[in-house]
Design an enzyme around this catalytic site. Structure first.
Site, PDB file in Angstrom:
ATOM      1  N   HIS A  12      -1.366   4.304  10.216  1.00  0.00           N
ATOM      2  CA  HIS A  12      -0.162   5.147  10.170  1.00  0.00           C
ATOM      3  C   HIS A  12      -0.330   6.443  10.944  1.00  0.00           C
ATOM      4  CE1 HIS A  12       0.119   2.561   6.588  1.00  0.00           C
ATOM      5  NE2 HIS A  12       1.391   2.794   6.560  1.00  0.00           N
ATOM      6  N   HIS A  61       0.867  -1.185   0.000  1.00  0.00           N
ATOM      7  CA  HIS A  61       0.000   0.000   0.000  1.00  0.00           C
ATOM      8  C   HIS A  61       0.903   1.235   0.000  1.00  0.00           C
ATOM      9  CE1 HIS A  61       0.518  -0.507   4.560  1.00  0.00           C
ATOM     10  NE2 HIS A  61       1.153   0.598   4.256  1.00  0.00           N
ATOM     11  N   HIS A  96      10.876  -1.268   1.993  1.00  0.00           N
ATOM     12  CA  HIS A  96      10.972   0.191   1.829  1.00  0.00           C
ATOM     13  C   HIS A  96      11.366   0.846   3.130  1.00  0.00           C
ATOM     14  CE1 HIS A  96       6.719  -0.259   3.109  1.00  0.00           C
ATOM     15  NE2 HIS A  96       6.571   1.042   3.246  1.00  0.00           N
ATOM     16  N   GLU A 143       6.336  -3.857   7.559  1.00  0.00           N
ATOM     17  CA  GLU A 143       4.895  -4.078   7.308  1.00  0.00           C
ATOM     18  C   GLU A 143       4.620  -5.448   6.684  1.00  0.00           C
ATOM     19  OE1 GLU A 143       3.569   0.559   6.368  1.00  0.00           O
ATOM     20  OE2 GLU A 143       3.966  -0.823   4.717  1.00  0.00           O
TER      21      GLU A 143
HETATM   22  C1  DHB Z   1       5.031   4.986   1.234  1.00  0.00           C
HETATM   23  C2  DHB Z   1       4.891   3.639   1.600  1.00  0.00           C
HETATM   24  C3  DHB Z   1       4.085   3.282   2.687  1.00  0.00           C
HETATM   25  O1  DHB Z   1       3.931   1.992   3.151  1.00  0.00           O
HETATM   26  C4  DHB Z   1       3.377   4.248   3.371  1.00  0.00           C
HETATM   27  O2  DHB Z   1       2.554   3.841   4.370  1.00  0.00           O
HETATM   28  C5  DHB Z   1       3.525   5.591   3.035  1.00  0.00           C
HETATM   29  C6  DHB Z   1       4.340   5.953   1.962  1.00  0.00           C
HETATM   30  C7  DHB Z   1       5.879   5.405   0.060  1.00  0.00           C
HETATM   31  O3  DHB Z   1       6.619   4.585  -0.509  1.00  0.00           O
HETATM   32  O4  DHB Z   1       5.761   6.579  -0.342  1.00  0.00           O
HETATM   33 FE    FE Z   2       2.731   1.900   5.048  1.00  0.00          FE
END
Ligand code: DHB
Ligand code: FE
Length: 279
Positions: A59, A12, A192, A239
């Site tokens: 979040h 997401h 990420h 996550e």
């Molecule tokens: C991004 C990824 C995420 O899981 C999130 O919650 C907010 C931003 C991103 O890669 O921009």
């Molecule tokens: Fe996220």
């Protein structure tokens, strides 16, 4: 008794909401990502779930750093999105399945998972965007039960603990006195990191190994501590705990129906898997 028809695990990213609002599905940057969901939509037409149990992480929209439950379950009649900033359009509200919510809460607490129960709950991009990727017309044909796992404020629950939560949710769903067809959706990851010196960090080797493990050695990732997972997948890559809970809910063995992996969407290595229980 209720039947689990399958599970979907997906990344997401808030930027997906903006891409949907601007109709960028055929744009060169977005096409490899959105095309990955077409087989999912085909599978959903066949699987015809009535209810979706959604493992996701909030979040900061519903919970903030002052009050942060490790595991929480929605038991509301309806779940709404709210402005998270960045101009992300809000999606239509979701109908809750309160009967399944309370059944899950009862069974989980019996099973020594002392979950927080939420009779009001806002749902953020981690919930709304995967739903919009599954049902692009946003006329939700399913009821929902949100299950939220803290991946925002340390200490986080371990991978092994999230696996056990998923197993307990699976058992609870299968003991629900209903002929509903239930789907499990897990959202987050894959690798990420949004902050710090390693911002932009992505680990393709780890992601591919993790996706493969869900089919053939699903508890593989439970050997790692949270800090090891952060090291391997990035601060927000942790996550992937939602994927583990989703896979655990599906039971002993699964068949892989579909997989997609694309780097990057915003800062994220985006992954997608559809699995069906076979045993
Ligand atoms: C991004 C990824 C995420 O899981 C999130 O919650 C907010 C931003 C991103 O890669 O921009
Ligand atoms: Fe996220």
């Amino acid at each position: 008794m209720a039947n689990i028809v399958g599970g979907i695990a997906t990344s997401h990213v808030p930027a997906i909401g903006r891409a949907i609002a601007r109709n960028l599905q055929e744009d060169a940057y977005w096409k490899p990502f959105f095309d990955g969901y077409k087989p999912v939509q085909g599978w959903l037409e066949q699987a015809r779930p009535d209810v979706v149990v959604v493992f996701y992480n909030d979040h900061g929209l519903n919970f903030f750093l002052d009050k942060m439950p490790t595991f929480s379950i929605g038991a509301a009649p309806e779940y709404r999105n709210a402005d998270e900033g960045w101009g992300i359009p809000e999606v239509p509200p979701f109908s809750g399945d309160q009967d399944l919510s309370w059944h899950l809460i009862d069974r989980l607490i019996d099973d020594e998972f002392d979950v927080t129960t939420c009779q009001e709950m806002l749902v953020d991009h981690a919930f709304t965007l995967p739903m919009a990727l599954c049902w692009p017309d946003q006329k939700w044909p399913v009821k929902v039960v949100p299950v939220c796992i803290n991946t925002v404020q340390f200490p986080l629950p371990s991978a092994a603990r999230c696996w056990k939560l998923g197993e307990a949710v699976g058992r609870a769903v299968r003991s629900w006195q209903s002929d509903a067809r239930v789907m499990v959706l897990g959202t987050g990851g894959l690798s990420h990191q949004l902050d710090g010196e390693r911002a932009g960090f992505i680990n393709k080797d780890f992601d591919l190994q993790f996706m493969e493990s869900l089919i053939h050695d699903p508890k593989w990732a439970t050997q790692f501590s949270i800090h090891e997972l952060v090291e391997k997948a990035g601060t927000q890559g942790v996550e992937l705990l939602m994927w583990l809970a989703t896979r655990a809910a599906l039971g002993e063995q699964v068949r892989e129906v579909h997989r997609n992996y694309h780097i990057p969407i915003s800062n994220t290595a985006s992954g997608l898997m559809v699995m069906e229980p076979t045993a």
